[in-house]
Design a protein around this motif. Structure first.
Motif, PDB file in Angstrom:
ATOM      1  N   UNK A  42      11.202  75.028  -5.688  1.00 52.42           N
ATOM      2  CA  UNK A  42      10.960  74.590  -7.014  1.00 52.42           C
ATOM      3  C   UNK A  42      11.522  73.030  -6.895  1.00 52.42           C
ATOM      4  N   UNK A  43      12.901  72.887  -6.555  1.00 56.53           N
ATOM      5  CA  UNK A  43      13.434  71.565  -6.789  1.00 56.53           C
ATOM      6  C   UNK A  43      12.648  70.789  -5.656  1.00 56.53           C
ATOM      7  N   UNK A  44      12.708  70.969  -4.564  1.00 56.07           N
ATOM      8  CA  UNK A  44      12.404  70.369  -3.236  1.00 56.07           C
ATOM      9  C   UNK A  44      10.706  69.813  -3.831  1.00 56.07           C
ATOM     10  N   UNK A  45       9.777  70.693  -4.070  1.00 58.05           N
ATOM     11  CA  UNK A  45       8.666  70.262  -4.534  1.00 58.05           C
ATOM     12  C   UNK A  45       8.610  69.268  -5.915  1.00 58.05           C
ATOM     13  N   UNK A  46       9.549  69.720  -6.686  1.00 60.14           N
ATOM     14  CA  UNK A  46       9.671  68.705  -7.896  1.00 60.14           C
ATOM     15  C   UNK A  46      10.453  67.218  -7.316  1.00 60.14           C
ATOM     16  N   UNK A  47      11.202  67.127  -6.480  1.00 55.74           N
ATOM     17  CA  UNK A  47      11.621  65.805  -6.169  1.00 55.74           C
ATOM     18  C   UNK A  47      10.437  64.951  -5.338  1.00 55.74           C
ATOM     19  N   UNK A  48       9.739  65.844  -4.546  1.00 51.26           N
ATOM     20  CA  UNK A  48       8.581  65.072  -3.801  1.00 51.26           C
ATOM     21  C   UNK A  48       7.539  64.703  -4.827  1.00 51.26           C
ATOM     22  N   UNK A  49       7.324  65.507  -5.789  1.00 57.09           N
ATOM     23  CA  UNK A  49       6.313  64.859  -6.733  1.00 57.09           C
ATOM     24  C   UNK A  49       6.758  63.986  -7.744  1.00 57.09           C
ATOM     25  N   UNK A  50       8.072  63.947  -7.870  1.00 56.65           N
ATOM     26  CA  UNK A  50       8.587  62.616  -8.687  1.00 56.65           C
ATOM     27  C   UNK A  50       8.724  61.263  -7.972  1.00 56.65           C
ATOM     28  N   UNK A  51       8.734  61.610  -6.518  1.00 55.56           N
ATOM     29  CA  UNK A  51       8.740  60.437  -5.864  1.00 55.56           C
ATOM     30  C   UNK A  51       7.617  59.690  -5.998  1.00 55.56           C
ATOM     31  N   UNK A  52       6.475  60.356  -6.082  1.00 54.51           N
ATOM     32  CA  UNK A  52       4.989  59.526  -6.287  1.00 54.51           C
ATOM     33  C   UNK A  52       4.595  59.447  -7.707  1.00 54.51           C
ATOM     34  N   UNK A  54       4.018  58.424 -11.509  1.00 50.55           N
ATOM     35  CA  UNK A  54       4.332  57.222 -12.339  1.00 50.55           C
ATOM     36  C   UNK A  54       5.364  57.215 -13.429  1.00 50.55           C
ATOM     37  N   UNK A  55       5.154  58.414 -14.284  1.00 51.99           N
ATOM     38  CA  UNK A  55       6.206  58.809 -15.318  1.00 51.99           C
ATOM     39  C   UNK A  55       7.046  59.702 -14.656  1.00 51.99           C
ATOM     40  N   UNK A  56       8.209  59.160 -14.097  1.00 50.29           N
ATOM     41  CA  UNK A  56       9.209  59.989 -13.593  1.00 50.29           C
ATOM     42  C   UNK A  56      10.213  60.722 -14.379  1.00 50.29           C
ATOM     43  N   UNK A  57      10.888  59.941 -15.534  1.00 47.47           N
ATOM     44  CA  UNK A  57      11.794  60.470 -16.252  1.00 47.47           C
ATOM     45  C   UNK A  57      11.832  61.950 -16.784  1.00 47.47           C
ATOM     46  N   UNK A  58      10.593  62.463 -17.390  1.00 48.53           N
ATOM     47  CA  UNK A  58      10.370  63.681 -17.708  1.00 48.53           C
ATOM     48  C   UNK A  58      10.523  64.726 -16.868  1.00 48.53           C
ATOM     49  N   UNK A  60      12.251  64.396 -13.791  1.00 51.27           N
ATOM     50  CA  UNK A  60      13.589  64.293 -13.349  1.00 51.27           C
ATOM     51  C   UNK A  60      14.520  65.063 -14.311  1.00 51.27           C
ATOM     52  N   UNK A  61      14.400  64.894 -15.398  1.00 53.51           N
ATOM     53  CA  UNK A  61      15.135  65.687 -16.493  1.00 53.51           C
ATOM     54  C   UNK A  61      15.209  67.048 -16.269  1.00 53.51           C
ATOM     55  N   UNK A  62      13.773  67.327 -16.063  1.00 52.32           N
ATOM     56  CA  UNK A  62      13.679  69.196 -15.881  1.00 52.32           C
ATOM     57  C   UNK A  62      14.193  69.319 -14.634  1.00 52.32           C
ATOM     58  N   UNK A  63      14.018  68.569 -13.622  1.00 46.16           N
ATOM     59  CA  UNK A  63      14.903  69.004 -12.324  1.00 46.16           C
ATOM     60  C   UNK A  63      16.389  69.036 -12.485  1.00 46.16           C
ATOM     61  N   UNK A 107      19.438  57.431 -14.265  1.00 53.81           N
ATOM     62  CA  UNK A 107      19.753  56.198 -14.901  1.00 53.81           C
ATOM     63  C   UNK A 107      18.898  55.129 -14.555  1.00 53.81           C
ATOM     64  N   UNK A 108      18.437  55.019 -13.160  1.00 54.57           N
ATOM     65  CA  UNK A 108      17.696  53.970 -12.849  1.00 54.57           C
ATOM     66  C   UNK A 108      16.339  53.810 -13.658  1.00 54.57           C
ATOM     67  N   UNK A 109      15.676  55.116 -13.678  1.00 50.50           N
ATOM     68  CA  UNK A 109      14.475  55.234 -14.368  1.00 50.50           C
ATOM     69  C   UNK A 109      14.487  54.807 -15.875  1.00 50.50           C
ATOM     70  N   UNK A 110      15.679  55.173 -16.552  1.00 51.08           N
ATOM     71  CA  UNK A 110      15.986  54.832 -17.980  1.00 51.08           C
ATOM     72  C   UNK A 110      16.358  53.433 -18.087  1.00 51.08           C
ATOM     73  N   UNK A 111      16.819  52.725 -17.049  1.00 53.58           N
ATOM     74  CA  UNK A 111      16.622  51.414 -17.239  1.00 53.58           C
ATOM     75  C   UNK A 111      15.637  50.494 -17.174  1.00 53.58           C
ATOM     76  N   UNK A 112      14.506  51.277 -16.382  1.00 57.10           N
ATOM     77  CA  UNK A 112      13.292  50.431 -16.206  1.00 57.10           C
ATOM     78  C   UNK A 112      12.270  50.730 -17.157  1.00 57.10           C
TER      79      UNK A 112
END
Length: 112
Positions: A42-52, A54-58, A60-63, A107-112
Motif C-alpha cells: 500500500x505504501x509503494x502504491x500510495x507513493x507512486x500515486x502521489x507522484x502523479x 495534483x493535490x499531494x499533501x493529504x 502524503x500525510x496519510x502515507x 515539507x516541500x508540498x507545504x511550501x508550495x
C-alpha cells in the motif's frame, strides 16, 4: 522515467522484507506478516500515486501515518522474538530513511 528515491527505497525494502515475512511461524505469518506485507505494498502504491497527483499533501500525510504503523508492526516482530535484532535494525533504518524522504516531500508540498 527515473524513480524517485523514496519509491526506490520502498521497492528495495519490499524485496528484502517480504521473503523474511513469508518465513514467519504460521501463527504470525497470516496475521502480522500479511499485515506488514500489505502495508508495504500500500505504501509503494500510495507513493507512486502521489507522484502523479495534483493535490499531494493529504495523500502524503496519510502515507506518513501508514509508515508509522509499519514501524510499530516491525517493532512487534522484534518484541515477539520473530526476527533477530540485526534484521530489526536494518528494517528500522530503511523505514526511517523512507520517513525522512517522506517528511521532506511533505515539507516541500507545504511550501508550495
Amino acid at each position: 522515467m527515473e524513480d524517485l528515491p523514496i519509491i526506490q527505497k520502498t521497492y528495495d525494502l519490499i524485496k528484502w522484507y517480504v521473503p523474511i515475512l513469508t518465513r514467519l511461524p504460521k501463527a504470525h505469518k497470516f496475521t502480522l506478516g500479511e499485515r506488514i506485507i500489505n502495508k508495504l505494498y500500500d505504501l509503494l502504491e500510495g507513493l507512486i500515486t502521489a507522484r502523479y497527483a495534483k493535490q499531494k499533501i493529504t495523500l502524503l500525510q496519510s502515507l506518513n501515518t501508514q509508515l508509522d504503523i509499519l514501524r510499530y508492526q516491525t517493532r512487534l516482530l522484534l518484541d515477539l522474538q520473530l526476527i533477530p535484532v540485526y534484521r530489526y535494525e536494518y528494517a528500522g533504518k530503511s523505514i526511517n530513511d523512507i520517513g525522512t524522504d517522506l517528511g521532506g516531500w511533505i515539507k516541500q508540498q507545504n511550501k508550495s
